[in-house]
Design a protein around this motif. Structure first.
Motif, PDB file in Angstrom:
ATOM      1  N   GLU A 177      56.348   3.516  -9.872  1.00  0.00           N
ATOM      2  CA  GLU A 177      55.490   2.383  -9.510  1.00  0.00           C
ATOM      3  C   GLU A 177      55.613   1.254 -10.539  1.00  0.00           C
ATOM      4  O   GLU A 177      54.685   0.480 -10.743  1.00  0.00           O
ATOM      5  CB  GLU A 177      54.032   2.853  -9.393  1.00  0.00           C
ATOM      6  CG  GLU A 177      53.793   3.867  -8.296  1.00  0.00           C
ATOM      7  CD  GLU A 177      52.884   3.345  -7.197  1.00  0.00           C
ATOM      8  OE1 GLU A 177      52.790   2.120  -7.029  1.00  0.00           O
ATOM      9  OE2 GLU A 177      52.268   4.178  -6.523  1.00  0.00           O
ATOM     10  N   VAL A 178      56.781   1.176 -11.157  1.00  0.00           N
ATOM     11  CA  VAL A 178      56.999   0.151 -12.174  1.00  0.00           C
ATOM     12  C   VAL A 178      56.795  -1.245 -11.581  1.00  0.00           C
ATOM     13  O   VAL A 178      56.179  -2.108 -12.202  1.00  0.00           O
ATOM     14  CB  VAL A 178      58.398   0.299 -12.792  1.00  0.00           C
ATOM     15  CG1 VAL A 178      58.760  -0.921 -13.629  1.00  0.00           C
ATOM     16  CG2 VAL A 178      58.469   1.568 -13.638  1.00  0.00           C
ATOM     17  N   GLN A 179      57.289  -1.475 -10.377  1.00  0.00           N
ATOM     18  CA  GLN A 179      57.130  -2.782  -9.744  1.00  0.00           C
ATOM     19  C   GLN A 179      55.927  -2.838  -8.805  1.00  0.00           C
ATOM     20  O   GLN A 179      55.284  -3.882  -8.689  1.00  0.00           O
ATOM     21  CB  GLN A 179      58.402  -3.153  -8.971  1.00  0.00           C
ATOM     22  CG  GLN A 179      58.404  -4.574  -8.460  1.00  0.00           C
ATOM     23  CD  GLN A 179      59.784  -5.102  -8.099  1.00  0.00           C
ATOM     24  OE1 GLN A 179      59.909  -6.101  -7.406  1.00  0.00           O
ATOM     25  NE2 GLN A 179      60.826  -4.456  -8.573  1.00  0.00           N
ATOM     26  N   THR A 180      55.595  -1.735  -8.155  1.00  0.00           N
ATOM     27  CA  THR A 180      54.532  -1.743  -7.141  1.00  0.00           C
ATOM     28  C   THR A 180      53.144  -1.508  -7.709  1.00  0.00           C
ATOM     29  O   THR A 180      52.149  -1.793  -7.038  1.00  0.00           O
ATOM     30  CB  THR A 180      54.804  -0.673  -6.075  1.00  0.00           C
ATOM     31  OG1 THR A 180      54.919   0.616  -6.723  1.00  0.00           O
ATOM     32  CG2 THR A 180      56.092  -0.965  -5.318  1.00  0.00           C
ATOM     33  N   GLY A 181      53.058  -0.988  -8.935  1.00  0.00           N
ATOM     34  CA  GLY A 181      51.756  -0.615  -9.488  1.00  0.00           C
ATOM     35  C   GLY A 181      51.000  -1.756 -10.120  1.00  0.00           C
ATOM     36  O   GLY A 181      51.421  -2.911 -10.119  1.00  0.00           O
ATOM     37  N   MET A 182      49.834  -1.441 -10.657  1.00  0.00           N
ATOM     38  CA  MET A 182      48.974  -2.367 -11.382  1.00  0.00           C
ATOM     39  C   MET A 182      48.514  -3.542 -10.524  1.00  0.00           C
ATOM     40  O   MET A 182      48.444  -4.681 -10.962  1.00  0.00           O
ATOM     41  CB  MET A 182      49.653  -2.862 -12.658  1.00  0.00           C
ATOM     42  CG  MET A 182      50.093  -1.744 -13.597  1.00  0.00           C
ATOM     43  SD  MET A 182      48.821  -0.466 -13.867  1.00  0.00           S
ATOM     44  CE  MET A 182      47.468  -1.431 -14.499  1.00  0.00           C
ATOM     45  N   GLY A 183      48.197  -3.243  -9.260  1.00  0.00           N
ATOM     46  CA  GLY A 183      47.599  -4.230  -8.379  1.00  0.00           C
ATOM     47  C   GLY A 183      48.568  -5.073  -7.595  1.00  0.00           C
ATOM     48  O   GLY A 183      48.153  -5.863  -6.740  1.00  0.00           O
ATOM     49  N   ARG A 184      49.847  -4.946  -7.846  1.00  0.00           N
ATOM     50  CA  ARG A 184      50.841  -5.805  -7.203  1.00  0.00           C
ATOM     51  C   ARG A 184      50.759  -5.748  -5.674  1.00  0.00           C
ATOM     52  O   ARG A 184      50.947  -6.765  -4.986  1.00  0.00           O
ATOM     53  CB  ARG A 184      52.234  -5.383  -7.691  1.00  0.00           C
ATOM     54  CG  ARG A 184      53.421  -6.028  -7.017  1.00  0.00           C
ATOM     55  CD  ARG A 184      53.443  -7.512  -7.038  1.00  0.00           C
ATOM     56  NE  ARG A 184      53.215  -8.121  -8.342  1.00  0.00           N
ATOM     57  CZ  ARG A 184      53.034  -9.424  -8.528  1.00  0.00           C
ATOM     58  NH1 ARG A 184      53.006 -10.247  -7.475  1.00  0.00           N
ATOM     59  NH2 ARG A 184      52.847  -9.919  -9.733  1.00  0.00           N
ATOM     60  N   THR A 185      50.476  -4.582  -5.112  1.00  0.00           N
ATOM     61  CA  THR A 185      50.458  -4.436  -3.655  1.00  0.00           C
ATOM     62  C   THR A 185      49.039  -4.423  -3.082  1.00  0.00           C
ATOM     63  O   THR A 185      48.845  -4.094  -1.916  1.00  0.00           O
ATOM     64  CB  THR A 185      51.185  -3.154  -3.224  1.00  0.00           C
ATOM     65  OG1 THR A 185      50.492  -2.012  -3.751  1.00  0.00           O
ATOM     66  CG2 THR A 185      52.615  -3.151  -3.713  1.00  0.00           C
ATOM     67  N   GLY A 186      48.046  -4.779  -3.909  1.00  0.00           N
ATOM     68  CA  GLY A 186      46.666  -4.822  -3.435  1.00  0.00           C
ATOM     69  C   GLY A 186      45.866  -3.588  -3.756  1.00  0.00           C
ATOM     70  O   GLY A 186      44.688  -3.496  -3.398  1.00  0.00           O
ATOM     71  N   SER A 187      46.465  -2.631  -4.426  1.00  0.00           N
ATOM     72  CA  SER A 187      45.764  -1.446  -4.927  1.00  0.00           C
ATOM     73  C   SER A 187      46.369  -1.113  -6.284  1.00  0.00           C
ATOM     74  O   SER A 187      47.464  -1.561  -6.612  1.00  0.00           O
ATOM     75  CB  SER A 187      45.906  -0.261  -3.961  1.00  0.00           C
ATOM     76  OG  SER A 187      47.271   0.033  -3.727  1.00  0.00           O
ATOM     77  N   TRP A 188      45.654  -0.317  -7.077  1.00  0.00           N
ATOM     78  CA  TRP A 188      46.182  -0.008  -8.415  1.00  0.00           C
ATOM     79  C   TRP A 188      47.563   0.613  -8.328  1.00  0.00           C
ATOM     80  O   TRP A 188      48.468   0.255  -9.074  1.00  0.00           O
ATOM     81  CB  TRP A 188      45.219   0.902  -9.165  1.00  0.00           C
ATOM     82  CG  TRP A 188      43.974   0.227  -9.619  1.00  0.00           C
ATOM     83  CD1 TRP A 188      42.696   0.496  -9.237  1.00  0.00           C
ATOM     84  CD2 TRP A 188      43.870  -0.858 -10.564  1.00  0.00           C
ATOM     85  NE1 TRP A 188      41.806  -0.349  -9.867  1.00  0.00           N
ATOM     86  CE2 TRP A 188      42.505  -1.184 -10.692  1.00  0.00           C
ATOM     87  CE3 TRP A 188      44.806  -1.588 -11.308  1.00  0.00           C
ATOM     88  CZ2 TRP A 188      42.049  -2.199 -11.536  1.00  0.00           C
ATOM     89  CZ3 TRP A 188      44.364  -2.599 -12.146  1.00  0.00           C
ATOM     90  CH2 TRP A 188      43.000  -2.897 -12.258  1.00  0.00           C
TER      91      TRP A 188
END
Length: 423
Positions: free
Chosen positions: A245-256
């Motif tokens: 989740e290096v790119q998708t994590g930390m809110g990038r996709t609307g969830s943590w």
């Protein structure tokens, strides 16, 4: 001992790097770049000298709307005052002590990440801190080896990093072939194909590594139940499920975490995060849950800078602002604004919009995405083309509806410019 006043920071930066001073030209900086930098990135298309919020300014004073966030990194935009204050305060108190010792910020960030990954009283979880996504993935790969198995199943189109271990899991031939032989025992299967994954996994497999959305492959979104099927398959054969989740994590996709959103949430054995976690300050993490949390023992892995108190406080500040300002909801809303507006264009060049939240791919019917990205840059908008027929749009999570709309209003003209140039 003397301290520099905050107001002199720009002056000091200009003194240390003269090219930052007024009057610097792009040509002068690029000449120095070509002479002093190893050429793995090609020739930069702009020299940027300042950023604020969702905008950056180049050496010629031109303002650009940053719709790429430094590859999904600056989730809170540039020079965010809360993050800047937290980093400055921590650095003035304690900057680095090595991992022979603990710091409060390190532990506090680990606890937040453990909770994000689903850890709690019923599921133990632990964190290894690194400085980047590829380093977080290196840690995860070493954890898989401690299962007593060596085989890893990865996906076609995957990107997990450039270090040798992470590169062995990255599918793109042009990245891999110059550096072979790579660490072996990696099998690639078609992304999003649960049947192919099931056929590849047996009792010899240590782990399956997947991105919830493939970013570098052109923002490719798998079927909604793909990750739950991967979870079922790995459990059936005693393999670890590792989600990058290096790119998708930390809110990038609307969830943590993208893997925990929607109707099919998944708790993985290993989760790797980085990019948006530090808003530009280098920090990454490998989060291990359940039995995976205890597979690495003392002396079996390490890092000099990973989890230092400044990086940790940066991560805590980012999480705090995302919560305080409702940026998960904003990422969802602005992502839907982008999707609906692009689809409503009715452009014969646009094939559709992929992704989730503020990680979006605008798919094109022709391989003109690089030309569109170049036209956008000339017009003051930063996007990129991970594939010849895909534009990636990943703005800071703080972007407003009006700011995003300026790009959406300009997009038809950018598409026409690119098609005209290709004709």
């Amino acid at each position: 001992m003397t301290h520099t006043a905050p107001g002199t920071a720009v002056t000091d930066a200009a003194r240390l790097a003269p090219a930052l001073s007024e009057g610097a030209t792009t040509a002068a900086v690029l000449q120095g770049y070509q002479q002093s930098m190893i050429g793995v990135f090609g020739t930069p298309k702009r020299v940027f000298v300042r950023g604020e919020g969702v905008h950056v300014w180049d050496a010629e004073g031109r303002k650009h709307l940053d719709l790429l966030s430094g590859l999904a990194v600056t989730a809170l935009g540039h020079a965010h005052p809360f993050v800047l204050s937290a980093i400055t305060s921590q650095l003035s108190t304690l900057g680095h002590v090595s991992n022979f010792f603990a710091t409060p910020a390190q532990v506090a960030l680990a606890e937040r990440l453990v909770a994000m990954a689903g850890g709690g009283p019923d599921l133990p979880a632990k964190v290894f801190f690194a400085n980047s996504g590829t380093e977080a993935n290196e840690a995860a790969l070493k954890i898989t080896r401690r299962t007593g198995r060596t085989k890893v199943v990865a996906a076609e189109g995957a990107f997990h990093g450039r270090t040798m271990g992470a590169l062995s899991l990255t599918a793109k031939a042009s990245y891999r072939e110059p550096f072979e032989p790579l660490p072996g025992d990696v099998v690639f299967v078609p992304y999003g194909d649960a049947a192919a994954l099931a056929a590849a996994v047996d009792e010899t497999v240590a782990a399956v590594v997947l991105e919830p959305i493939q970013g570098e492959n052109g923002v490719v979104t798998p079927p909604a139940d793909y990750l739950t099927e991967a979870r079922r398959i790995t459990r059936e054969h005693g393999a670890l499920l590792w989600l990058d989740e290096v790119q998708t994590g930390m809110g990038r996709t609307g969830s943590w975490l993208a893997s925990q959103a929607g109707e099919h949430p998944v708790t993985a054995d290993l989760v790797t995060v980085a990019k948006g976690l530090g808003n530009g300050f280098p920090v990454g993490a490998c989060i291990a849950t359940g039995t995976a949390a205890d597979l690495l023992g003392a002396g079996e892995h390490g890092t000099t800078f990973g989890g230092n108190p400044v990086a940790a406080i940066a991560g805590l500040a980012v999480i705090s602002v995302i919560e305080r300002d409702g940026l998960l909801a904003n990422a969802t809303a602005r992502g839907e604004q982008l999707r609906s507006a692009v689809e409503a264009l009715g452009s014969p060049l646009v094939a559709g919009v992929t992704g989730r939240g503020l990680l979006r791919g605008i798919r094109l019917h022709q391989p003109v995405a690089p030309a569109v990205a170049d036209a956008a840059l000339e017009a003051g908008y930063i996007v990129n083309a991970p594939r010849p027929d895909v534009l990636r749009v990943a703005p800071p999570l703080i972007i407003t509806a009006d700011q995003l709309q300026t790009f959406l209003d300009a997009l038809p003209g950018l598409l026409e410019t690119a098609v005209g140039g290709a004709a």
